[in-house]
Design a protein around this motif. Structure first.
Motif, mmCIF file in Angstrom:
data_model
loop_
_atom_site.group_PDB
_atom_site.id
_atom_site.type_symbol
_atom_site.label_atom_id
_atom_site.label_comp_id
_atom_site.label_asym_id
_atom_site.label_seq_id
_atom_site.Cartn_x
_atom_site.Cartn_y
_atom_site.Cartn_z
ATOM 1 N N PHE A 15 0.840 -1.200 0.000
ATOM 2 C CA PHE A 15 0.000 0.000 0.000
ATOM 3 C C PHE A 15 0.875 1.251 0.000
ATOM 4 O O PHE A 15 0.626 2.213 -0.722
ATOM 5 C CB PHE A 15 -0.920 -0.011 1.218
ATOM 6 N N ARG A 16 1.944 1.222 0.814
ATOM 7 C CA ARG A 16 2.874 2.353 0.854
ATOM 8 C C ARG A 16 3.538 2.548 -0.520
ATOM 9 O O ARG A 16 3.698 3.681 -0.990
ATOM 10 C CB ARG A 16 3.935 2.121 1.927
ATOM 11 N N ASN A 17 3.915 1.435 -1.161
ATOM 12 C CA ASN A 17 4.531 1.528 -2.479
ATOM 13 C C ASN A 17 3.558 2.122 -3.505
ATOM 14 O O ASN A 17 3.944 2.908 -4.380
ATOM 15 C CB ASN A 17 4.990 0.149 -2.955
ATOM 16 N N ALA A 18 2.292 1.729 -3.382
ATOM 17 C CA ALA A 18 1.281 2.264 -4.297
ATOM 18 C C ALA A 18 1.099 3.762 -4.087
ATOM 19 O O ALA A 18 0.985 4.533 -5.051
ATOM 20 C CB ALA A 18 -0.044 1.533 -4.107
ATOM 21 N N LEU A 19 1.077 4.197 -2.825
ATOM 22 C CA LEU A 19 0.958 5.627 -2.541
ATOM 23 C C LEU A 19 2.149 6.388 -3.094
ATOM 24 O O LEU A 19 2.032 7.553 -3.492
ATOM 25 C CB LEU A 19 0.840 5.861 -1.033
ATOM 26 N N GLY A 20 3.310 5.735 -3.124
ATOM 27 C CA GLY A 20 4.513 6.383 -3.623
ATOM 28 C C GLY A 20 4.457 6.691 -5.102
ATOM 29 O O GLY A 20 5.299 7.440 -5.617
ATOM 30 N N ALA A 21 3.465 6.120 -5.814
ATOM 31 C CA ALA A 21 3.323 6.428 -7.233
ATOM 32 C C ALA A 21 2.853 7.858 -7.448
ATOM 33 O O ALA A 21 2.981 8.406 -8.547
ATOM 34 C CB ALA A 21 2.330 5.455 -7.881
ATOM 35 N N PHE A 22 2.304 8.478 -6.387
ATOM 36 C CA PHE A 22 1.841 9.860 -6.491
ATOM 37 C C PHE A 22 2.976 10.796 -6.107
ATOM 38 O O PHE A 22 3.448 10.782 -4.975
ATOM 39 C CB PHE A 22 0.631 10.089 -5.580
ATOM 40 N N ALA A 23 3.438 11.582 -7.061
ATOM 41 C CA ALA A 23 4.541 12.501 -6.794
ATOM 42 C C ALA A 23 4.050 13.677 -5.960
ATOM 43 O O ALA A 23 2.975 14.218 -6.202
ATOM 44 C CB ALA A 23 5.120 13.000 -8.116
ATOM 45 N N THR A 24 4.842 14.073 -4.958
ATOM 46 C CA THR A 24 4.481 15.181 -4.077
ATOM 47 C C THR A 24 5.658 16.122 -3.928
ATOM 48 O O THR A 24 6.789 15.820 -4.297
ATOM 49 C CB THR A 24 4.085 14.676 -2.674
ATOM 50 N N PRO B 149 13.062 26.380 -7.629
ATOM 51 C CA PRO B 149 12.273 25.199 -8.003
ATOM 52 C C PRO B 149 12.100 24.287 -6.795
ATOM 53 O O PRO B 149 13.005 24.172 -5.961
ATOM 54 C CB PRO B 149 13.117 24.535 -9.099
ATOM 55 N N PRO B 150 10.953 23.635 -6.649
ATOM 56 C CA PRO B 150 10.687 22.824 -5.461
ATOM 57 C C PRO B 150 11.355 21.456 -5.515
ATOM 58 O O PRO B 150 11.641 20.913 -6.583
ATOM 59 C CB PRO B 150 9.164 22.680 -5.482
ATOM 60 N N LEU B 151 11.596 20.906 -4.331
ATOM 61 C CA LEU B 151 12.051 19.524 -4.192
ATOM 62 C C LEU B 151 10.840 18.605 -4.305
ATOM 63 O O LEU B 151 9.778 18.882 -3.746
ATOM 64 C CB LEU B 151 12.732 19.337 -2.828
ATOM 65 N N ALA B 152 10.969 17.518 -5.040
ATOM 66 C CA ALA B 152 9.861 16.584 -5.231
ATOM 67 C C ALA B 152 10.215 15.218 -4.660
ATOM 68 O O ALA B 152 11.387 14.899 -4.415
ATOM 69 C CB ALA B 152 9.515 16.467 -6.714
ATOM 70 N N PHE B 153 9.198 14.397 -4.431
ATOM 71 C CA PHE B 153 9.383 13.051 -3.898
ATOM 72 C C PHE B 153 8.467 12.106 -4.653
ATOM 73 O O PHE B 153 7.261 12.366 -4.780
ATOM 74 C CB PHE B 153 9.046 13.040 -2.398
ATOM 75 N N HIS B 154 9.044 11.011 -5.173
ATOM 76 C CA HIS B 154 8.254 10.067 -5.963
ATOM 77 C C HIS B 154 8.844 8.673 -5.849
ATOM 78 O O HIS B 154 10.049 8.485 -5.996
ATOM 79 C CB HIS B 154 8.233 10.497 -7.435
ATOM 80 N N GLY B 155 7.996 7.693 -5.550
ATOM 81 C CA GLY B 155 8.440 6.302 -5.488
ATOM 82 C C GLY B 155 9.516 6.061 -4.452
ATOM 83 O O GLY B 155 10.392 5.223 -4.653
ATOM 84 N N GLY B 156 9.463 6.795 -3.330
ATOM 85 C CA GLY B 156 10.441 6.608 -2.272
ATOM 86 C C GLY B 156 11.773 7.273 -2.529
ATOM 87 O O GLY B 156 12.740 7.035 -1.801
ATOM 88 N N LYS B 157 11.850 8.139 -3.550
ATOM 89 C CA LYS B 157 13.104 8.806 -3.882
ATOM 90 C C LYS B 157 12.851 10.292 -4.112
ATOM 91 O O LYS B 157 11.753 10.705 -4.481
ATOM 92 C CB LYS B 157 13.725 8.197 -5.148
ATOM 93 N N TYR B 158 13.898 11.083 -3.891
ATOM 94 C CA TYR B 158 13.817 12.496 -4.203
ATOM 95 C C TYR B 158 13.853 12.688 -5.709
ATOM 96 O O TYR B 158 14.432 11.887 -6.456
ATOM 97 C CB TYR B 158 14.976 13.267 -3.568
ATOM 98 N N ALA B 159 13.263 13.799 -6.153
ATOM 99 C CA ALA B 159 13.257 14.115 -7.578
ATOM 100 C C ALA B 159 13.249 15.629 -7.735
ATOM 101 O O ALA B 159 13.022 16.368 -6.785
ATOM 102 C CB ALA B 159 12.030 13.506 -8.260
#
Length: 315
Positions: free
Chosen positions: A13-22, A149-159
């Motif tokens: 479930f956590r991995n699935a939530l990680g598909a949403f970039a924030t 520019p903002p820092l992003a987080f996606h799939g458990g990694k920074y982006a």
């Protein structure tokens, strides 16, 4: 209604939530003993423009929970792309997270970090239980932002965010389909009903009519609306704020009225604000489910196209 027989693997479930970039934020406050408290959080969202309100959530197991439960103020820092190390620092436990940092002070002496993409200084308005988290809703007292520019987080990694112009949509293959499957009005109607259904259940449970729900939404988006202004905004829904509907809202202590005649102004009460926020949270939850699988470009394109459809179909 939840299904007690449904078993969900929390890791998956956590991995699935990680598909949403924030984006990545640091939320700070000051506890009752005057100690600075802060943590990294990605559960941040806007709620309202008038009054300006935002929300974020914190796990009930967090050691910082008591500070935010008792504090009247907090600050949300949207981190810039170069502030990954700051995010790492505030995600750790058992260290002095503020050591060596140059701090400013906000309302309630809340610590403020510098060089962020944006900062929101807030007064706590509501706290709600949301499963294993507490949802904090704050009214924005002050804010500032920069061109970082903002820092992003996606799939458990920074982006990092790399803005790009939307490309022209690819032509859809011309296929033989039924009127229902291919008619824009039908597709928009189905999408709207599916998005709206969870919210409908909530406003019905709160004792509201559909017209009452729309009135709360209008007043949550802007203060001091006259009856004429409200009815103009209600036109697309087919509703009208008549005396009977107004009486229900006044009796339920959801709205206030100031003045007389056509110029009298309507506002939400504190109870009305609370109802509006609850419904907004449900609406955002419904939206997130609906856009699952869409990337940022898809979503931006969809919204822009819908805005064009709305403009083209206005009377």
């Amino acid at each position: 209604m939840s299904n007690p027989n449904l078993v969900i693997d929390s890791k998956q479930f956590r991995n699935a939530l990680g598909a949403f970039a924030t984006g990545v934020t640091i939320v700070t406050t000051r506890d009752g003993e005057g100690t600075d408290v802060g943590l990294t959080a990605s559960s941040f969202n806007s709620v309202s423009l008038e009054p300006p309100m935002i929300l974020w959530s914190l796990a009930k197991t967090s050691g910082s929970l008591s500070a935010f439960m008792t504090g009247d103020y907090f600050a949300v820092h949207v981190l810039a792309a170069e502030q990954q190390s700051l995010s790492d620092r505030f995600s750790k436990r058992g260290i002095d997270k503020f050591a060596g940092l140059e701090l400013e002070r906000g309302p309630g002496q809340v610590p403020l970090l510098g060089d962020c993409a944006a900062r929101f200084k807030c007064k706590t308005s509501f706290r709600y239980e949301g499963g294993d988290h507490i949802i904090f809703v704050g009214e924005v007292i002050e804010f500032d932002h920069s061109a970082h520019p903002p820092l992003a987080f996606h799939g458990g990694k920074y982006a990092k965010v790399h803005p790009r112009a939307l490309e022209n949509p690819v032509d859809v293959e011309d296929v033989n389909s039924s009127f229902n499957k291919d008619y824009l009005g039908f597709l928009l109607g189905v999408a709207s009903m599916q998005l709206y259904q969870p919210v409908r259940k909530d406003w019905q449970q709160l004792g509201l009519t559909e017209c009452g729900y729309f009135v709360l939404s209008v007043l949550a988006a802007g203060k001091h609306k006259t009856q004429g202004q409200i009815e103009e905004l209600l036109k697309p829904s087919g509703h009208r704020l008549g005396d009977e509907e107004l009486g229900k809202l006044l009796q339920a202590e959801l709205v206030t009225v100031q003045g007389d005649g056509p110029a009298r102004q309507f506002d939400l009460t504190s109870r009305g604000h609370e109802y509006a926020v609850k419904l907004f949270v449900q609406a955002k939850s419904s939206e997130q489910k609906a856009i699952a699988g869409l990337d940022w470009d898809d979503l931006a394109l969809l919204k822009n196209l819908l805005k064009k459809v709305i403009r083209n179909t206005r009377n």
